[in-house]
Motif scaffolding. Structure first.
Motif, PDB file in Angstrom:
ATOM      1  N   ALA A   1       0.597  -1.275   0.017  1.00 30.48           N
ATOM      2  CA  ALA A   1       0.012  -0.296   0.077  1.00 30.48           C
ATOM      3  C   ALA A   1       0.764   1.313  -0.148  1.00 30.48           C
ATOM      4  CB  ALA A   1      -1.001   0.045   1.093  1.00 30.48           C
ATOM      5  N   GLU A   2       2.074   1.069   0.324  1.00 29.25           N
ATOM      6  CA  GLU A   2       2.875   2.245   0.335  1.00 29.25           C
ATOM      7  C   GLU A   2       3.575   2.683  -0.906  1.00 29.25           C
ATOM      8  OE1 GLU A   2       5.962   2.809   3.736  1.00 29.25           O
ATOM      9  OE2 GLU A   2       5.497   0.730   3.837  1.00 29.25           O
ATOM     10  N   PRO A   3       4.099   3.895  -1.070  1.00 25.89           N
ATOM     11  CA  PRO A   3       4.425   4.393  -2.502  1.00 25.89           C
ATOM     12  C   PRO A   3       5.596   3.487  -2.759  1.00 25.89           C
ATOM     13  CG  PRO A   3       4.154   6.346  -1.025  1.00 25.89           C
ATOM     14  CD  PRO A   3       4.031   5.048  -0.324  1.00 25.89           C
ATOM     15  N   LEU A   4       5.883   3.585  -4.104  1.00 25.43           N
ATOM     16  CA  LEU A   4       7.020   2.600  -4.752  1.00 25.43           C
ATOM     17  C   LEU A   4       8.286   3.432  -4.102  1.00 25.43           C
ATOM     18  CD1 LEU A   4       6.056   1.606  -8.398  1.00 25.43           C
ATOM     19  CD2 LEU A   4       6.219   0.246  -6.181  1.00 25.43           C
ATOM     20  N   ILE A   5       8.224   4.770  -4.252  1.00 24.38           N
ATOM     21  CA  ILE A   5       9.418   5.677  -3.827  1.00 24.38           C
ATOM     22  C   ILE A   5       8.983   6.047  -2.627  1.00 24.38           C
ATOM     23  CG2 ILE A   5      10.851   7.560  -4.422  1.00 24.38           C
ATOM     24  CD1 ILE A   5       9.712   7.099  -7.402  1.00 24.38           C
ATOM     25  N   PRO A   6       9.264   5.571  -1.362  1.00 22.85           N
ATOM     26  CA  PRO A   6       9.048   5.749   0.028  1.00 22.85           C
ATOM     27  C   PRO A   6      10.224   6.935   0.477  1.00 22.85           C
ATOM     28  CG  PRO A   6       9.886   3.855   0.261  1.00 22.85           C
ATOM     29  CD  PRO A   6       9.907   4.276  -1.385  1.00 22.85           C
ATOM     30  N   LEU A   7       9.835   8.150   0.135  1.00 21.93           N
ATOM     31  CA  LEU A   7      11.102   9.161   0.512  1.00 21.93           C
ATOM     32  C   LEU A   7      10.901   9.153   2.152  1.00 21.93           C
ATOM     33  CD1 LEU A   7      10.895  11.910  -2.253  1.00 21.93           C
ATOM     34  CD2 LEU A   7      12.871  10.046  -1.684  1.00 21.93           C
ATOM     35  N   ASP A   8       9.824   9.116   2.610  1.00 22.95           N
ATOM     36  CA  ASP A   8       9.644   9.219   4.063  1.00 22.95           C
ATOM     37  C   ASP A   8      10.416   8.508   4.955  1.00 22.95           C
ATOM     38  OD1 ASP A   8       7.852   7.348   3.440  1.00 22.95           O
ATOM     39  OD2 ASP A   8       6.313   7.970   4.751  1.00 22.95           O
TER      40      ASP A   8
ATOM     41  N   PRO B   1      16.617   9.486   4.746  1.00 19.60           N
ATOM     42  CA  PRO B   1      16.799  10.912   5.259  1.00 19.60           C
ATOM     43  C   PRO B   1      16.987  11.691   4.106  1.00 19.60           C
ATOM     44  CG  PRO B   1      18.641   9.069   5.868  1.00 19.60           C
ATOM     45  CD  PRO B   1      17.696   8.504   4.924  1.00 19.60           C
ATOM     46  N   GLU B   2      17.069  11.404   2.710  1.00 23.88           N
ATOM     47  CA  GLU B   2      16.982  12.430   1.798  1.00 23.88           C
ATOM     48  C   GLU B   2      15.561  12.707   1.103  1.00 23.88           C
ATOM     49  OE1 GLU B   2      20.432   9.900   1.996  1.00 23.88           O
ATOM     50  OE2 GLU B   2      18.320   9.077   1.517  1.00 23.88           O
ATOM     51  N   ASP B   3      15.446  13.936   0.955  1.00 25.87           N
ATOM     52  CA  ASP B   3      14.481  14.774   0.380  1.00 25.87           C
ATOM     53  C   ASP B   3      14.186  14.606  -1.189  1.00 25.87           C
ATOM     54  OD1 ASP B   3      13.435  15.682   2.976  1.00 25.87           O
ATOM     55  OD2 ASP B   3      14.765  17.581   2.535  1.00 25.87           O
ATOM     56  N   GLU B   4      15.468  14.242  -1.987  1.00 25.87           N
ATOM     57  CA  GLU B   4      15.570  14.151  -3.268  1.00 25.87           C
ATOM     58  C   GLU B   4      16.580  12.953  -3.297  1.00 25.87           C
ATOM     59  OE1 GLU B   4      16.913  17.691  -4.998  1.00 25.87           O
ATOM     60  OE2 GLU B   4      14.889  18.651  -4.622  1.00 25.87           O
ATOM     61  N   LEU B   5      16.310  12.291  -4.838  1.00 29.23           N
ATOM     62  CA  LEU B   5      17.184  11.172  -5.095  1.00 29.23           C
ATOM     63  C   LEU B   5      17.660  11.549  -6.521  1.00 29.23           C
ATOM     64  CD1 LEU B   5      14.881   8.215  -4.264  1.00 29.23           C
ATOM     65  CD2 LEU B   5      16.864   8.893  -3.123  1.00 29.23           C
ATOM     66  N   ASP B   6      18.915  11.067  -6.823  1.00 28.14           N
ATOM     67  CA  ASP B   6      19.426  11.136  -8.218  1.00 28.14           C
ATOM     68  C   ASP B   6      18.791  10.218  -9.143  1.00 28.14           C
ATOM     69  OD1 ASP B   6      21.596  13.259  -7.949  1.00 28.14           O
ATOM     70  OD2 ASP B   6      22.225  11.911  -6.475  1.00 28.14           O
ATOM     71  N   PHE B   7      18.378   9.006  -8.646  1.00 25.47           N
ATOM     72  CA  PHE B   7      17.715   8.063  -9.637  1.00 25.47           C
ATOM     73  C   PHE B   7      16.940   6.802  -8.739  1.00 25.47           C
ATOM     74  CE2 PHE B   7      21.623   5.866  -8.519  1.00 25.47           C
ATOM     75  CZ  PHE B   7      21.589   4.423  -8.455  1.00 25.47           C
TER      76      PHE B   7
END
Length: 415
Positions: free
Chosen positions: A151-158, A161-167
């Protein structure tokens, strides 16, 4: 030991005899099978995988019997392509990536970490996460891996530690159901080259690889520039066609594709897309053997001016660019220039407007503040004997890019 950053793609089949010279376990398997690999023997596949990893990357894996054993050449080719994507678009001192569905091997995270990148991983299967963490620790690599839920996003940024990713990198479940998987095997005139040890959640997911990529596209439309490059591996060429169609329908105009084939066996493809305006080199955006229908716009043009010396080609280009209302930096010593513009300033209407303004003594400066947000096109022009090579560096509008190249070609008198 860290794998060399310039390590090439795998393009040929692995020479097993040569590989076994440095691996006694693999040599024993070859000796017992008349110099061949038994592709239906899971133990032989694990031994082969570890032999390649040990020789080429100084890595080792511990895998359970009921999870995928990753073929290394195609996996490395995927990471190597991402390396080229990043290197030819926007420089960064620290690269941070996420391996979605990292699996028990965490192979993409391990290979990327060998390049010195900071890696994160996620998986919905607790057993796979446990083995992935063990493999990271055994190889003395710091990789943060999170157990997520469907149920979570595929990209679980939370979760990181990072707010952004390079890839982001992912090897999604290829099939939508067991029937779909069996049908794919039955329809293939060439039998599967190796036994499959993958679990159900590794092989089957809603909508298969296209369904997974579609979900990733939907998430990217929300996250947008928080990830430099979204990427996804695909199992079949028809899947690649379908995903490219979905990118176009979503209004995504900056994408790249690759054929990850390593040798004569299994083919896989990968697609990448970005909401930023940095354009990859042409050989990266259109990498490997591909069909016309999936190709993004070319990012390089060669304008041929036969018989003209580099200095004279450069002089013509410099004179032309200097007369246009754009930012232009010219380095005569290497006959190379960079141009940046906020709009099409070479059209007849733009030139007439400039002349009219200059005739009454008004400024022709743009109304913008000259910030990056105003840039519509950045190009690099390299002049050499008999040619001018134009590289699309930045921009989201292929029409203005093609218009610029057409203008330059006409101005140089090229045919």
């Amino acid at each position: 030991m860290t794998a060399p950053s310039g390590r090439p793609y795998y393009t040929e089949d692995i020479n097993f005899a040569l590989l076994a010279e440095g691996d006694a376990a693999l040599q024993a398997i070859l000796d017992a099978n008349k110099g061949r690999i038994d592709w239906q023997d899971p133990k032989a596949l694990k031994c082969l995988t570890n032999a390649i990893l040990a020789r080429d990357f100084s890595l080792k894996l511990t895998l359970p019997d009921d999870r995928l054993c990753p073929p290394i050449p195609v996996r490395w080719n995927y990471i190597r392509w991402i390396q080229d994507l990043l290197a030819t678009t926007q420089s960064s001192t620290t690269i941070t990536g996420l391996d979605i569905g990292t699996g028990a091997s965490a192979i993409y995270a391990l290979l990327a970490a060998r390049l010195g990148w900071r890696m994160r991983g996620s998986d919905i299967d607790g057993k796979s996460v446990s083995y992935a963490q063990r493999n990271a620790q055994n190889n003395r690599l710091r990789i943060l891996i999170a157990t997520t839920t469907p149920a979570e996003p595929l990209i679980p940024l939370d979760r990181f530690p990072e707010d952004e990713l390079d890839f982001v990198v992912c090897n999604p479940p290829f099939y939508s159901s067991d029937e779909d998987m069996q049908s794919a095997y039955a329809d293939n005139p060439i039998p599967a080259s190796a036994v499959c040890t993958g679990s159900m959640n590794e092989m089957i997911g809603p909508g298969g690889d296209v369904g997974f990529a579609t979900r990733l596209i939907e998430e990217s439309l929300v996250l947008r520039e928080r990830v430099r490059w979204y990427t996804c591996m695909l199992s079949r060429l028809i899947s690649l066609h379908q995903v490219i169609t979905k990118l176009k329908e979503a209004g995504i105009v900056n994408w790249a594709v690759t054929n990850l084939q390593a040798g004569q066996k299994t083919r896989r493809w990968a697609v990448a897309w970005s909401f930023r305006d940095f354009r990859p080199a042409n050989e990266v955006a259109r990498h490997g053997e591909l069909v016309l229908g999936v190709l993004p716009p070319a990012t390089e043009w060669t304008i041929t001016v036969a018989g003209v010396k580099a200095a004279d080609v450069g002089r013509k280009v410099n004179e032309l660019m200097s007369a246009l209302d754009l930012r232009w930096v010219w380095k005569e010593g290497i006959t190379t220039g960079m141009a940046a513009t906020e709009s099409n300033v070479w059209s007849r209407a733009a030139r007439r407007k400039k002349k009219a303004i200059e005739a009454v003594g008004m400024s022709v400066d743009h109304d913008s503040d000259g910030s990056d947000e105003d840039i519509a096109l950045v190009v690099k022009v390299v002049c050499s004997d008999g040619r001018a090579d134009v590289r699309w560096m930045r921009g989201l509008d292929h029409v203005i890019w093609e218009s610029f190249c057409g203008m330059l070609k006409r101005s140089l008198g090229a045919r």
